[in-house]
Structure formats: structure tokens, C-alpha cells
Write a protein that holds these residues in place. Structure first.
Motif, short mmCIF file in Angstrom:
data_model
loop_
_atom_site.label_atom_id
_atom_site.label_comp_id
_atom_site.label_asym_id
_atom_site.label_seq_id
_atom_site.Cartn_x
_atom_site.Cartn_y
_atom_site.Cartn_z
N GLY A 39 0.81 -1.25 -0.14
CA GLY A 39 0.05 -0.04 0.04
C GLY A 39 0.73 1.23 0.01
N SER A 40 1.97 1.28 0.83
CA SER A 40 2.65 2.33 0.81
C SER A 40 3.61 2.86 -0.32
CB SER A 40 3.53 2.34 2.15
OG SER A 40 4.26 3.63 2.34
N THR A 41 4.14 1.53 -0.79
CA THR A 41 5.08 1.74 -2.00
C THR A 41 4.27 2.35 -3.15
OG1 THR A 41 6.51 0.10 -0.89
CG2 THR A 41 6.94 0.53 -3.07
N LEU A 42 3.09 1.55 -3.30
CA LEU A 42 2.12 2.04 -4.52
C LEU A 42 2.09 3.35 -4.54
CD1 LEU A 42 -0.26 -1.02 -4.62
CD2 LEU A 42 1.09 -0.17 -6.37
N ARG A 43 1.65 3.95 -3.21
CA ARG A 43 1.46 5.35 -3.01
C ARG A 43 2.51 6.23 -3.25
NH1 ARG A 43 -2.37 3.68 1.02
NH2 ARG A 43 -0.78 3.41 2.66
N ALA A 44 3.62 5.68 -3.13
CA ALA A 44 4.94 6.46 -3.28
C ALA A 44 5.25 6.61 -4.80
CB ALA A 44 6.05 5.60 -2.67
N LEU A 56 -2.86 -6.32 -2.95
CA LEU A 56 -2.05 -5.32 -2.92
C LEU A 56 -0.82 -5.58 -3.32
CD1 LEU A 56 -2.96 -2.81 -0.16
CD2 LEU A 56 -3.64 -2.81 -2.44
N VAL A 57 0.02 -6.85 -3.12
CA VAL A 57 1.18 -7.23 -3.62
C VAL A 57 1.08 -7.83 -5.23
CG1 VAL A 57 2.92 -9.13 -3.37
CG2 VAL A 57 2.13 -7.98 -1.29
N ARG A 58 -0.02 -8.29 -5.43
CA ARG A 58 -0.07 -8.63 -6.85
C ARG A 58 -0.19 -7.47 -7.77
NH1 ARG A 58 -2.56 -13.37 -8.45
NH2 ARG A 58 -3.75 -12.46 -10.04
N ARG A 59 -0.76 -6.32 -7.06
CA ARG A 59 -0.79 -5.03 -7.94
C ARG A 59 0.68 -4.79 -8.04
NH1 ARG A 59 -4.29 -1.61 -10.89
NH2 ARG A 59 -3.65 0.38 -10.53
N TRP A 60 1.36 -4.41 -6.92
CA TRP A 60 2.84 -3.96 -7.12
C TRP A 60 3.44 -4.88 -8.14
CZ3 TRP A 60 6.53 -0.80 -6.11
CH2 TRP A 60 7.81 -1.26 -6.24
N ARG A 61 3.35 -6.25 -8.24
CA ARG A 61 4.01 -7.17 -9.07
C ARG A 61 3.70 -6.99 -10.38
NH1 ARG A 61 4.45 -12.26 -4.78
NH2 ARG A 61 6.20 -11.42 -3.68
N SER A 62 2.41 -6.49 -10.47
CA SER A 62 1.88 -6.33 -12.05
C SER A 62 2.35 -5.23 -12.84
CB SER A 62 0.51 -6.14 -12.05
OG SER A 62 0.06 -4.89 -11.64
N GLY A 63 3.03 -4.27 -12.22
CA GLY A 63 3.71 -2.90 -12.68
C GLY A 63 2.86 -2.06 -13.27
N LYS A 64 1.68 -1.95 -12.86
CA LYS A 64 0.90 -0.92 -13.49
C LYS A 64 0.91 0.27 -12.84
CE LYS A 64 -2.86 -4.36 -14.65
NZ LYS A 64 -4.39 -4.70 -14.27
N TRP A 65 1.67 0.35 -11.76
CA TRP A 65 2.18 1.63 -11.04
C TRP A 65 3.11 2.52 -11.86
CZ3 TRP A 65 7.19 1.48 -10.25
CH2 TRP A 65 7.87 0.24 -10.06
N ARG A 66 3.75 1.99 -12.86
CA ARG A 66 4.93 2.59 -13.61
C ARG A 66 4.60 3.81 -14.40
NH1 ARG A 66 9.60 -1.37 -14.61
NH2 ARG A 66 8.92 -3.06 -13.52
N THR A 67 3.01 3.82 -14.64
CA THR A 67 2.78 4.93 -15.23
C THR A 67 2.02 6.06 -14.49
OG1 THR A 67 0.65 4.15 -15.68
CG2 THR A 67 2.25 3.48 -17.28
#
Length: 436
Positions: A361-366, A418-429
Motif C-alpha cells: 500500500g505504501s510503496t504503491l502510493r510512493a 496489493l502485492v499482486r498489484r505491485w508485481r503487475s507493474g501498473k504503477w509505472r505510469t
């Protein structure tokens, strides 16, 4: 270099509340239960302040990575203004509506006196914490983590001294009990704000030029709200769910409420490892995202996730093993101790999910990915943390331990998603530097 000072600072911040609990436990178990319920509400308020500060920290970290000094100054200035206005409004609310809020939370009549005096004092001066969190977040985003740590250390010493004098009436001071603890804690938060303000102007941003804010930097305000509102909303939802859960626990017994307060203060120091490693790592993740180095950010995130899990689980197991002895220091009530021991055993499984949840959660927000953790959080906090824990704890009759099983299910389900979301890489954009 980042994690150790953040760890010490956060440990000392937690000590500020835990010291009240420990010292009041020498006064009465009822005062501990009342202050524990008050601190549920105070924690909710601080989360509102913290996540506008977190928005500023995320933006600052990315702007520092990209070398955007003017935007850094603008976003810190806007964050200070927002938190000051918000802090004053909330402080007025807490001062004038204290009794109604505590009745809404279901505080028992025999605890109302202590609860009123503690919340009225600490709540009315909570706006100091709003500014302190913003100054501290700004300093940490620039790798100046040592200064918040030192300030928090000084304030903790002052709080212990103030509690000793005002709770028990030493050194010629009146014996004020819960009121004394509230006065000492509120005064120390005010002192911390003044010290952080002075350090911030001397070591990080010496001035906020007016021409930086003419015209109003609406882009920075929008970005601040884009991060802050979902983050704040998720954590308000979490705290409100905890308030509802505390209401349920309050219906079980005073002993269950006291056991929950003691265990919560002990467990905080276990997941503190995860929080500090994540916050230290997220500063660097923000810098890397600002530099458009997404693969480096991903590798670093996985690295500190691994160490967060190892350290947190080790601490949780040690706490469960030593739980009876530690609880015996706080109270001699065997019913409280027995409940607390089983809660600490269940908490080993809870920390697996909480570590995953905090990290992802925190790293996705970062990285700027703020909406997804909010949606996941709200859905499962209320359906599982509140709904399932209530069913297990009260209708099925498993009490506080059963409710802790419900909490563990909530944290683990959210952590997996949330870990699955992090590993999906969708946060890169999702970064903010691309708007430059």
C-alpha cells in the motif's frame, strides 16, 4: 542510513502514547481503558493530518529525484497551509464536541470522566501535530531523517518527566492523574512543532518566496489532493472501522478493552520495523520514480519487503513467547493477561498480512498509484475486519481473541491483493514528474 533514524523516530512517537498507558497503569486499569479509547479517535485525527503530509512527502521525493526545486517549495508550502487550516478546524471540533464523540463511541459511564478530560486537552491542541507531521515529512523526503528523530527523542524525555510530575504529583506539582498525562502529552507536541519548524527553515527550505505562489500553483495543490485524499480516506476508513470494533470490544467487558489497549501498544513496536523499513525505502523509491528508473524502484521495493517480513515475524514470535511476562508488568488482572496472551499468538498470523499490506500500500502510493489501495482497503476493512470479526467475536462467543482472528483475515486478504498489484507493474505510469 534512512531506515534506522526513521525507526528510532517512529518508536519514540509511539512511546509518547505508550508512556501514558504504562504510567497510567500504575494509576488504574480504568484510566488505561478510557485513554485507550480516546487514542483511537486521536489516531484517526492524526491520520487525517499524516496523509496530507504523506502526499507532500511523495511529491517531494519525486521532485528531488527530478531536480525540480521550485515545485518542491510549492508543494511543501501548500501542504503546510492545508494542514494548518484542517488542524485548527479539527481541534475546535474535538474541544466542543468531546462528550458527544465519546458517547458515539460507546464509552462506558464509569470511564467517561477520564475520557472527557484526556480527549478535550489533547484534541484541542492537536493542530500542533498537523504542522509537525508536515515539517517532518518534508525533512525525510530530502534524506534529512536525523532531525525528526532527535526532536522526537527530546520530546519523549520531556513527556516522561511531565507525566511523572503531573500524574502522581511529584516535585510540588498537583496530582492530576489522567488530566496530568494529557497536559504533558499536549505540551510536548507543541514543543516538537516549534523545534521542527526552526530546523526546517534552517536546514531544508529557508524561505517560501511569494512569487512561487503567484499565481496559485494549482497543479501542486491538485497533486497533493490526488495523493492525500485517497490515502487519507483509506486510513480514515481503517480507523473508523477500528472505532466500530472498539465499540464491540467495549460491549464484551472492561477487561477486554484494557487487554486490547495493552496488546495494541505492545504490537505497535513489532510492526514498527515494517513501517520504518517501508518509509525509508519509499523515500528512495520516490527518488527513483522521479528519475524514471522504474525497474530499479521495483528491485529495491522487493528487497525491503523481504527484510520487513523477516524482521517483523521474528519480533512477533518473540512477543508471543514473552507476552505473559510483559502483560504482568502492566496489570495483575489474570483475565486481562489470559486474553492478551492468546491475542499475541493470533497476531503472529496477522503480521504476515499486515507486513504485505503496509509494504504494498505504501510503496504503491510512493509511485503515485493511490486509488487502487483505497478501493481495496475500504471494501475489506468493513466486510472482513468489522463484519467477520464481529460474527466470530460476539455471536459465536469467541470474544477478543475471535475478533483478532477477523483482523488477521482482513490484513492477509488485503496484503495478497496489493502485492499482486505491485508485481503487475501498473504503477509505472502513475508518477508526477511526467507532467513537467
Amino acid at each position: 542510513m534512512l531506515t534506522v533514524p526513521v525507526f528510532i523516530e517512529m518508536a519514540l512517537v509511539m512511546m509518547l502514547g505508550a508512556v501514558d498507558t504504562v504510567m497510567l497503569s500504575r494509576y488504574s486499569d480504568n484510566s488505561v481503558a478510557a485513554v485507550g479509547l480516546d487514542n483511537q479517535l486521536i489516531s484517526l485525527v492524526f491520520l487525517v493530518y499524516q496523509f496530507f503530509s504523506m502526499g507532500a512527502a511523495i511529491l517531494c521525493a519525486q521532485y528531488i529525484g527530478a531536480g525540480l526545486r521550485k515545485r518542491l517549495v510549492q508543494v511543501v508550502g501548500m501542504a503546510l497551509a492545508v494542514n494548518l487550516i484542517l488542524g485548527l478546524a479539527v481541534s475546535v471540533l474535538l474541544f466542543f464536541y468531546t462528550e458527544g464523540l465519546l458517547q458515539l463511541m460507546g464509552l462506558r459511564p464509569e470511564l467517561m470522566g477520564d475520557g472527557l478530560v484526556y480527549l478535550k486537552i489533547t484534541g484541542a491542541l492537536s493542530f500542533f501535530q498537523a504542522l509537525s507531521l508536515t515539517f517532518s515529512a518534508s525533512l525525510r523526503s530530502a534524506d534529512k531523517v536525523i532531525y525528526p528523530m532527535v526532536v522526537t527523542g527530546i520530546v519523549n524525555v520531556l513527556n516522561i518527566v511531565g507525566n511523572y510530575a503531573l500524574i502522581f504529583g511529584h516535585w510540588g506539582c498537583p496530582q492530576l492523574g489522567v488530566e496530568g498525562a494529557a497536559i504533558a502529552t499536549a505540551a510536548c507536541r507543541a514543543i516538537a512543532m516549534v523545534m521542527l519548524c526552526v530546523i526546517h527553515f534552517k536546514k531544508h527550505i529557508p524561505r517560501f518566496p511569494l512569487h512561487y505562489f503567484r499565481p496559485m500553483p494549482w497543479l501542486e495543490l491538485r497533486n497533493l489532493f490526488y495523493i492525500g485524499i485517497p490515502s487519507m480516506s483509506e486510513n480514515i476508513s481503517y480507523c473508523l472501522s477500528q472505532v466500530v470494533i472498539t465499540f464491540f470490544i467495549n460491549q464484551i467487558s472492561n477487561e477486554a478493552l484494557a487487554a486490547r489497549t495493552y496488546c495494541h501498544n505492545m504490537i505497535m513496536f513489532v510492526y514498527l520495523f515494517c513501517l520504518s523499513i517501508t518509509q525509508g525505502g519509499d523515500i528512495l523509491v520516490g527518488h527513483l520514480v522521479g528519475q524514471q528508473r522504474h525497474q530499479a524502484a521495483y528491485i529495491l521495493g522487493n528487497y525491503f519487503f523481504k527484510w520487513s517480513m523477516i524482521i517483523t515475524l521474528t519480533g512477533s514470535v518473540v512477543l508471543a513467547i514473552c507476552g505473559r511476562n510483559i502483560l504482568s508488568v502492566f496489570t495483575n488482572n489474570q483475565e486481562i493477561i489470559a486474553m492478551g496472551v492468546w491475542v499475541l499468538v493470533v497476531d503472529i498470523f496477522l503480521e504476515i498480512g499486515r507486513t504485505s499490506n503496509i509494504f504494498a500500500g505504501s510503496t504503491l502510493r510512493a509511485t503515485g498509484d493511490t486509488i487502487y489501495p483505497f478501493v481495496v482497503g475500504v471494501i475489506f476493512q468493513w466486510s472482513v475486519a468489522v463484519g467477520v470479526s464481529y460474527i466470530i467475536g460476539i455471536p459465536l462467543g469467541y470474544g477478543l481473541v475471535g475478533m483478532w482472528i477477523g483482523f488477521a483475515l482482513d490484513e492477509n486478504i488485503r496484503g495478497i491483493i496489493l502485492v499482486r498489484r505491485w508485481r503487475s507493474g501498473k504503477w509505472r505510469t502513475k508518477g508526477f514528474v511526467k507532467e513537467t
